[in-house]
Design a protein around this motif. Structure first.
Motif, PDB file in Angstrom:
ATOM      1  N   ARG A   1       0.536  -5.689 154.863  1.00 24.33           N
ATOM      2  CA  ARG A   1       0.921  -7.009 155.237  1.00 24.33           C
ATOM      3  C   ARG A   1       2.066  -7.531 154.470  1.00 24.33           C
ATOM      4  O   ARG A   1       2.965  -8.227 154.883  1.00 24.33           O
ATOM      5  CB  ARG A   1      -0.453  -7.812 155.205  1.00 24.33           C
ATOM      6  CG  ARG A   1      -1.503  -7.373 155.968  1.00 24.33           C
ATOM      7  CD  ARG A   1      -2.912  -8.375 155.872  1.00 24.33           C
ATOM      8  NE  ARG A   1      -3.778  -7.826 156.708  1.00 24.33           N
ATOM      9  CZ  ARG A   1      -4.556  -8.760 157.343  1.00 24.33           C
ATOM     10  NH1 ARG A   1      -4.702 -10.135 157.197  1.00 24.33           N
ATOM     11  NH2 ARG A   1      -5.682  -8.401 157.950  1.00 24.33           N
ATOM     12  N   ALA A   2       1.914  -7.305 152.784  1.00 26.95           N
ATOM     13  CA  ALA A   2       2.939  -7.981 152.122  1.00 26.95           C
ATOM     14  C   ALA A   2       4.341  -6.965 152.433  1.00 26.95           C
ATOM     15  O   ALA A   2       5.367  -7.930 152.805  1.00 26.95           O
ATOM     16  CB  ALA A   2       2.629  -7.580 150.790  1.00 26.95           C
ATOM     17  N   GLN A   3       4.165  -5.915 152.939  1.00 31.83           N
ATOM     18  CA  GLN A   3       5.363  -5.187 153.348  1.00 31.83           C
ATOM     19  C   GLN A   3       5.977  -5.926 154.466  1.00 31.83           C
ATOM     20  O   GLN A   3       7.336  -6.150 154.963  1.00 31.83           O
ATOM     21  CB  GLN A   3       5.318  -3.596 153.558  1.00 31.83           C
ATOM     22  CG  GLN A   3       5.184  -2.918 152.406  1.00 31.83           C
ATOM     23  CD  GLN A   3       4.929  -1.316 152.722  1.00 31.83           C
ATOM     24  OE1 GLN A   3       5.275  -0.939 153.994  1.00 31.83           O
ATOM     25  NE2 GLN A   3       4.042  -0.849 152.054  1.00 31.83           N
ATOM     26  N   VAL A   4       4.839  -6.138 155.606  1.00 31.63           N
ATOM     27  CA  VAL A   4       5.738  -6.754 156.902  1.00 31.63           C
ATOM     28  C   VAL A   4       6.152  -7.861 156.581  1.00 31.63           C
ATOM     29  O   VAL A   4       7.306  -8.266 157.073  1.00 31.63           O
ATOM     30  CB  VAL A   4       4.337  -6.712 157.948  1.00 31.63           C
ATOM     31  CG1 VAL A   4       4.845  -7.586 159.081  1.00 31.63           C
ATOM     32  CG2 VAL A   4       3.738  -5.410 158.115  1.00 31.63           C
ATOM     33  N   GLU A   5       5.588  -8.819 155.870  1.00 34.16           N
ATOM     34  CA  GLU A   5       6.125 -10.108 155.600  1.00 34.16           C
ATOM     35  C   GLU A   5       7.557 -10.098 154.925  1.00 34.16           C
ATOM     36  O   GLU A   5       8.466 -10.678 154.945  1.00 34.16           O
ATOM     37  CB  GLU A   5       5.107 -10.970 154.822  1.00 34.16           C
ATOM     38  CG  GLU A   5       3.854 -11.434 156.124  1.00 34.16           C
ATOM     39  CD  GLU A   5       3.145 -12.207 155.611  1.00 34.16           C
ATOM     40  OE1 GLU A   5       3.081 -12.694 154.383  1.00 34.16           O
ATOM     41  OE2 GLU A   5       2.278 -12.923 156.519  1.00 34.16           O
ATOM     42  N   ALA A   6       7.632  -9.047 154.061  1.00 33.77           N
ATOM     43  CA  ALA A   6       8.883  -8.781 153.256  1.00 33.77           C
ATOM     44  C   ALA A   6      10.016  -8.574 154.302  1.00 33.77           C
ATOM     45  O   ALA A   6      11.145  -8.608 153.808  1.00 33.77           O
ATOM     46  CB  ALA A   6       8.792  -7.672 152.143  1.00 33.77           C
ATOM     47  N   LEU A   7       9.690  -8.108 155.426  1.00 31.14           N
ATOM     48  CA  LEU A   7      10.947  -7.730 156.552  1.00 31.14           C
ATOM     49  C   LEU A   7      11.583  -8.874 156.696  1.00 31.14           C
ATOM     50  O   LEU A   7      12.753  -9.047 157.031  1.00 31.14           O
ATOM     51  CB  LEU A   7      10.295  -7.097 157.669  1.00 31.14           C
ATOM     52  CG  LEU A   7       9.820  -5.648 157.641  1.00 31.14           C
ATOM     53  CD1 LEU A   7       9.198  -5.375 159.148  1.00 31.14           C
ATOM     54  CD2 LEU A   7      10.952  -4.550 157.327  1.00 31.14           C
ATOM     55  N   GLY A   8      10.819 -10.226 156.685  1.00 28.94           N
ATOM     56  CA  GLY A   8      11.505 -11.503 156.994  1.00 28.94           C
ATOM     57  C   GLY A   8      10.937 -11.714 158.577  1.00 28.94           C
ATOM     58  O   GLY A   8      11.249 -10.731 159.478  1.00 28.94           O
ATOM     59  N   GLY A   9      10.790 -12.882 158.853  1.00 30.98           N
ATOM     60  CA  GLY A   9      10.746 -13.054 160.536  1.00 30.98           C
ATOM     61  C   GLY A   9       9.276 -12.801 161.137  1.00 30.98           C
ATOM     62  O   GLY A   9       9.066 -12.917 162.208  1.00 30.98           O
ATOM     63  N   TYR A  10       8.501 -12.462 159.949  1.00 35.15           N
ATOM     64  CA  TYR A  10       7.059 -11.805 160.672  1.00 35.15           C
ATOM     65  C   TYR A  10       6.046 -12.600 159.864  1.00 35.15           C
ATOM     66  O   TYR A  10       6.093 -13.004 158.686  1.00 35.15           O
ATOM     67  CB  TYR A  10       6.709 -10.574 160.386  1.00 35.15           C
ATOM     68  CG  TYR A  10       7.615  -9.613 161.285  1.00 35.15           C
ATOM     69  CD1 TYR A  10       7.272  -9.307 162.572  1.00 35.15           C
ATOM     70  CD2 TYR A  10       8.743  -9.156 160.766  1.00 35.15           C
ATOM     71  CE1 TYR A  10       8.020  -8.368 163.245  1.00 35.15           C
ATOM     72  CE2 TYR A  10       9.507  -8.281 161.673  1.00 35.15           C
ATOM     73  CZ  TYR A  10       8.862  -7.899 162.691  1.00 35.15           C
ATOM     74  OH  TYR A  10       9.732  -6.947 163.931  1.00 35.15           O
ATOM     75  N   SER A  11       4.938 -12.965 160.420  1.00 35.69           N
ATOM     76  CA  SER A  11       3.623 -13.731 159.965  1.00 35.69           C
ATOM     77  C   SER A  11       2.608 -12.683 159.784  1.00 35.69           C
ATOM     78  O   SER A  11       2.217 -12.000 160.940  1.00 35.69           O
ATOM     79  CB  SER A  11       3.310 -14.923 160.172  1.00 35.69           C
ATOM     80  OG  SER A  11       2.136 -15.160 160.304  1.00 35.69           O
ATOM     81  N   CYS A  12       1.701 -12.419 159.155  1.00 37.12           N
ATOM     82  CA  CYS A  12       0.502 -11.552 159.190  1.00 37.12           C
ATOM     83  C   CYS A  12      -0.908 -12.283 159.361  1.00 37.12           C
ATOM     84  O   CYS A  12      -1.955 -11.837 158.938  1.00 37.12           O
ATOM     85  CB  CYS A  12       0.363 -10.497 158.109  1.00 37.12           C
ATOM     86  SG  CYS A  12       1.786  -9.050 158.351  1.00 37.12           S
ATOM     87  N   ALA A  13      -0.598 -13.806 159.474  1.00 45.99           N
ATOM     88  CA  ALA A  13      -1.817 -14.376 159.365  1.00 45.99           C
ATOM     89  C   ALA A  13      -2.863 -13.946 160.149  1.00 45.99           C
ATOM     90  O   ALA A  13      -4.270 -14.196 160.072  1.00 45.99           O
ATOM     91  CB  ALA A  13      -1.403 -15.985 159.627  1.00 45.99           C
ATOM     92  N   GLU A  14      -2.409 -13.519 161.434  1.00 45.38           N
ATOM     93  CA  GLU A  14      -3.555 -12.954 162.460  1.00 45.38           C
ATOM     94  C   GLU A  14      -3.610 -11.586 162.558  1.00 45.38           C
ATOM     95  O   GLU A  14      -4.245 -11.078 163.345  1.00 45.38           O
ATOM     96  CB  GLU A  14      -3.436 -13.655 163.724  1.00 45.38           C
ATOM     97  CG  GLU A  14      -3.843 -15.110 163.657  1.00 45.38           C
ATOM     98  CD  GLU A  14      -3.913 -15.804 165.057  1.00 45.38           C
ATOM     99  OE1 GLU A  14      -4.100 -15.015 166.050  1.00 45.38           O
ATOM    100  OE2 GLU A  14      -3.587 -16.865 165.146  1.00 45.38           O
ATOM    101  N   THR A  15      -3.074 -10.780 161.606  1.00 44.45           N
ATOM    102  CA  THR A  15      -2.816  -9.065 161.784  1.00 44.45           C
ATOM    103  C   THR A  15      -4.464  -8.722 161.786  1.00 44.45           C
ATOM    104  O   THR A  15      -5.047  -8.937 160.905  1.00 44.45           O
ATOM    105  CB  THR A  15      -1.937  -8.759 160.742  1.00 44.45           C
ATOM    106  OG1 THR A  15      -0.783  -9.309 160.625  1.00 44.45           O
ATOM    107  CG2 THR A  15      -2.108  -7.127 160.536  1.00 44.45           C
ATOM    108  N   GLY A  16      -4.500  -8.003 162.900  1.00 43.73           N
ATOM    109  CA  GLY A  16      -6.066  -7.248 162.593  1.00 43.73           C
ATOM    110  C   GLY A  16      -6.714  -7.850 163.404  1.00 43.73           C
ATOM    111  O   GLY A  16      -8.250  -7.422 163.706  1.00 43.73           O
TER     112      GLY A  16
END
Ligand SMILES: Nc1nc2c(c(=O)[nH]1)N[C@H]1C(S)=C(S)[C@@H](COP(=O)(O)OP(=O)(O)OC[C@H]3O[C@@H](n4cnc5c(N)ncnc54)[C@H](O)[C@@H]3O)O[C@H]1N2
Ligand code: MOO
Length: 639
Positions: free
Chosen positions: A620-635
């Motif tokens: 999730r941290a890697q995804v958010e580090a991409l920029g423009g993404y939120s993992c608040a509801e991932t999964g």
């Protein structure tokens, strides 16, 4: 033989190979490369130039096949659990695996089946037949037998058998020498600084590696400009130490396309143009008694030209059969149109969905090299066939093993960078896991899921009437009661992609009606376009008020490219696309991107690594580090 003209013919591939072979013979090209004698251990990969006869038997003597004792079978007759036979010392001999069988004995009893008495006798509780656990002389190889025929490509097991049969050196065909000549004013060496219009010489590197992989030596000349005299000179020079010259680019009908004229001028052109795509304008000829292929410049054309024309010719020079790929039958994930009159080489991704092997066609362009990078298989739509329907059974040549393919999670639908990141993270954790995603748009993904052609459909479809994502479309396409689960992958920012510094100071969708502003839209059916429509409706803006609303691009990147080139002032898209061109981004909305799966797939071992990955904090941290993404509801399962 065709005259060298800019007009390219359509000779079927098999006929082209035959015509070229005749032309090579007529031009005095050698039928085979020369023979060299090499130490047997160095001969792997080479082709035998003569039969290999065994000069020694293997084993060269009767030998013990097990650790134990050598016995006379006749002495053991009648031995059983209840009446064991006792052999006195002198009536047996202790032997180890591989030892010569001592004279007078004809069988071996394994240690585990022998009880030794205090007196040193051997007690046997079963009779043994003659030659039990004995490897007889010549069991593997008999002196005088033909071990390998001429024309056999040597593998590790072959050279070991040759050595066991007494060979010290082998007579083999020397490695064919391939010389690669890159041409083109725009072509630059790998690593060079590039000016606009320059193209890196990726083909030479690829073709040289293909040649080496086929067992050849390969050399690349300096890049030759689009000058027929210079090309002729380099070509003639290349033929001096080559068994095959690959002259790259200039094969078609452009102003600077000299290949067929150059080859015809210096030698002979047998074929210019084959009924194969990619690879259509290939030139097959000979110069100075050396075969020459004019390889089309597009990378996929170049790679396939090597497979289809160079590889068989090189195998022939070595007197060996061309290498073949294993084949399988697969079902097409979507419709595959194909022009009649050409063998169409389509690159496909493969995956096992239920009991079916499913083939998803990759992009067809001859310049799309990643279609070959990502391909698990090649599918040839023959020249007489006008394509295939979705679901149709097709024959594919395999580029990966079936068990590896069986562990591939097939994701079809809208593409998102997070899926690429997931594919990489899954592979890093377990090299046997592959996540293969193909972009057919959100709707296409749901249709593929409905039709049993994928495991996962990636979707970010907004229903403009309800403002709800994905679920209304799942109901519509798969039926309201369908057994499917919807798992949230991420939320991603959609925004206006604008020039660096946002010179027009755009604040949001409301500003798109500004006089003189040039908008660039996405194609009908794209989720991003539905989002714009929804936002406009929310603001009570008629799309007709947005100038450029009808200008369509097909990808986020194409929208960003239009803004970067100054052809448009704004377009809706994702942050990653803006970043790719160093542009600015004005956030408009966050949209969910969901994974739709069959409910039973939630418990499937194949998909388990994906669900585990979505729960990992580091991912999730890697995804958010991409920029423009939120993992608040991932999964989170939203249905
Ligand atoms: N009027 C026509 N135009 C084209 C035809 C045709 O029949 N009539 N055929 C098309 C087809 S099909 C192909 S394939 C290409 C073949 O192109 P050429 O062999 O003539 O090559 P170029 O035009 O010089 O280059 C094409 C493309 O490939 C790039 N290139 C060239 N060399 C390299 C290299 N060493 N590494 C990487 N990329 C390379 C080059 O820059 C061009 O982008 O022609 C169509 N046109
Ligand atoms: O024959 Mo060309 O290789 O299709 O683009």
């Amino acid at each position: 033989m065709s005259a060298a003209s800019p007009f390219v013919s359509d000779v079927p591939a098999a006929q082209a190979l035959a015509v070229w072979r005749e032309a090579r013979a007529a031009a005095g090209c050698p039928a085979r490369v020369g023979v060299v004698r090499v130490p047997v251990g160095d001969a792997v990969g080479r082709v035998t130039a003569e039969p290999v006869w065994a000069v020694r038997s293997s084993p060269a003597f009767d030998s013990a096949a097990m650790d134990g004792i050598a016995v006379r079978a006749a002495d053991t007759v009648g031995a059983s659990e209840t009446s064991p036979v006792l052999l006195a010392p002198g009536d047996f001999d202790v032997v180890d695996t591989g030892d010569p069988l001592p004279d007078g004995y004809d069988a071996v009893v394994m240690r585990e089946h022998v009880h030794r008495t205090q007196e040193g006798e051997a007690e046997l509780r079963a009779a043994v037949p003659p030659y039990q656990h004995v490897r007889s002389i010549g069991e593997d190889i008999s002196a005088g037998e033909l071990l390998l025929p001429e024309g056999h490509r040597l593998r590790p097991v072959d050279v070991a058998a040759c050595a066991a049969a007494g060979a010290v050196q082998l007579g083999v065909r020397r490695a064919p020498r391939v010389v690669i000549v890159p041409t083109g004013d725009e072509i630059r060496p790998i690593g060079a600084e590039l000016a606009p219009g320059d193209i890196l010489d990726t083909n030479s590197m690829m073709l040289a590696a293909q040649a080496r992989q086929a067992g050849c030596e390969a050399r690349v000349t300096a890049i030759v400009p689009d000058d027929p005299r210079a090309i002729t000179e380099v070509l003639r020079e290349a033929t001096r130490d080559a068994d095959l010259v690959l002259l790259i680019a200039g094969s078609s009908a452009g102003r600077d396309d000299y290949t067929s004229r150059v080859v015809a001028g210096a030698g002979v052109v047998a074929v210019h143009g084959v009924a194969v795509r990619p690879g259509h304008p290939v030139v097959l000829g000979a110069v100075e008694a050396t075969p020459v292929i004019g390889v089309p410049g597009y990378p996929v054309s170049a790679a396939l030209t090597f497979d289809i024309f160079a590889a068989p010719a090189l195998a022939e020079l070595e007197g060996a059969a061309p290498q073949e790929r294993p084949v399988a039958t697969a079902h097409l994930a979507r419709k595959l149109p194909s022009a009649i009159g050409m063998d169409d080489w389509v690159r496909v991704r493969l995956g096992q969905v239920g009991d079916r092997l499913v083939a998803t066609p990759l992009p067809r362009g001859a310049g799309v090299l990643t279609s070959l990078v990502r391909a698990d298989g090649l599918l040839v739509v023959p020249s007489g066939v006008e394509g295939h329907h979705a679901g149709e059974r097709v024959r594919v040549e395999l580029l990966r093993g079936l068990s590896e393919i069986g562990r591939t999670i097939v994701a079809i639908g809208s593409h998102d960078l997070v899926l690429d990141l997931a594919a990489s993270a899954l592979r890093a954790k377990d090299p046997l896991v592959t996540l293969a995603s193909s972009n057919v748009g959100s709707l296409g993904g749901l249709v593929a899921l409905r039709d049993g052609l994928c495991h996962v459909a990636g979707s970010h479809l907004l229903d403009p009437s309800t403002g709800e994502y994905t679920l209304p479309y799942v109901d519509r396409l798969l039926g309201a009661g369908a057994d499917v689960a919807v798992i949230r992958l991420v939320h991603r920012d959609q925004g206006l992609i604008v020039a660096p510094g946002n010179p027009l100071e755009l604040d949001g969708v409301k500003d798109l009606t500004r006089p003189g502003l040039r908008y660039v839209n996405r194609q009908r059916g794209a989720g991003t376009r539905a989002l714009l429509d929804h936002e406009l409706a929310g603001l009570g803006i008629d799309p007709a008020e947005v100038s450029g609303y009808s200008r369509e691009e097909h990808t986020h990147l194409a929208v960003a490219a239009a803004v970067a080139a100054g052809r448009a002032d704004a377009g809706l898209g994702i942050l990653a696309a803006a970043r790719a061109f160093g542009l600015d981004f004005v956030p408009v909305a966050q949209e969910p991107y969901d994974l739709v799966v069959r409910t039973d797939a939630l418990a499937d071992d194949l998909l388990a690594p994906l669900w585990e990955l979505l729960a990992r904090d580091d991912f999730r941290a890697q995804v958010e580090a991409l920029g423009g993404y939120s993992c608040a509801e991932t999964g989170r399962r939203v249905r």
